[in-house]
Design an enzyme around this catalytic site. Structure first.
Site: not given
Length: 213
Positions: A120, A138
Site C-alpha cells: 500500500k 486502504d
C-alpha cells in the site's frame, strides 16, 4: 455493477474534485515516503502535526540518520506505534543512502524492500510522487469498493486487482484519492451520509442511511 455505472461514478467524483491530492503534508518524494510510513494505523491529521515539526529539522535521508532513532521518537511520539516506526524510518533512510544515492526509487520492488514499506505504501508513493496509475487500497477504499459494489473483494489485494481491471485508464491516477476522500467524509464506516452523496443513485448498497431515519 456494470461499467456504465462505474464510469458515471468516476465522472461525478472527478467533476466534484478535478485534482485530488493526499491530505498528508509533503514537499518531496522522501517526505511523502516518511509520512505514509508513519500513517499506518494513524490519522493523516496526527501525522501532519508530527511532520510539520519534523520536516523543517530533518527531511532528507541523511538528516534522519543523523537525528537517530531516539531523536526521531521525540518528533513522532504522538503517533501510534512510534517506536517501531522510528526504527523503520531510520533504517529505510540508511538504505536509501547506501543503495539509492539518497533518492526514493521509482521502483515497486525497491520500495517494498524498505523497512516498514508494504504494497500500500509503495502504491501511494508511486502514484502520488511519480504519477503511476496505481491504486493503494486502504480501509476507506476497501469499504467503498465493497459497499457500493464498484469492485468487491474479500481482501485488499482482490479489491486492488479488481479496480485495476474495471477503472478506465483516464481515471486510474486519481481514483484512489477520490475513493479515500469520499470514504473519509461521505461514505463513513458506521453511518454513511447517503443523503448528501453525489453518487447515491448509482451506489448498490442496500442499507442506505438518511438523516431522518
Amino acid at each position: 455493477m456494470n461499467n456504465q455505472k462505474r464510469v458515471e461514478i468516476l465522472t461525478r467524483l472527478r467533476a466534484n474534485n478535478p485534482k485530488p491530492e493526499t491530505e498528508l503534508n509533503f514537499s518531496s518524494p522522501f517526505e511523502l515516503l516518511v509520512a505514509v510510513t508513519l500513517s499506518a494505523q494513524a490519522t493523516d491529521v496526527s501525522v501532519n502535526k508530527a511532520t510539520d515539526k519534523l520536516f523543517p529539522v530533518a527531511n532528507t535521508p541523511q538528516a534522519i540518520v543523523d537525528l537517530g532513532v531516539e531523536g526521531l521518537k521525540e518528533y513522532i511520539k504522538t503517533i501510534g506505534l512510534f517506536n517501531n516506526k522510528a526504527i523503520n524510518v531510520v533504517k529505510l533512510s540508511q538504505i536509501l543512502l547506501d543503495k539509492h544515492g539518497g533518492e526514493v526509487p521509482e521502483d515497486r520492488e525497491a520500495l517494498e524492500a524498505l523497512p516498514g514499506v508494504g504494497r500500500k505504501t509503495a502504491n501511494v508513493v508511486l502514484n502520488t510522487a511519480f504519477g503511476w496509475p496505481t491504486i493503494a487500497v486502504d480501509t476507506h477504499i476497501f469499504r467503498m469498493a465493497n459497499r457500493t459494489r464498484f469492485a468487491p473483494g474479500k481482501n485488499v489485494v482482490e479489491v486492488e486487482e479488481r479496480m485495476l481491471k474495471v477503472v478506465p485508464a483516464e481515471f486510474k491516477v486519481d481514483v484512489h484519492h477520490w475513493f479515500i476522500l469520499h470514504g473519509r467524509y461521505t461514505c463513513l464506516a458506521r453511518k454513511p451520509r447517503c443523503g448528501s452523496c453525489i453518487i447515491e443513485d448509482l451506489c448498490e448498497f442496500k442499507d442506505k442511511v438518511y438523516p431522518d431515519e
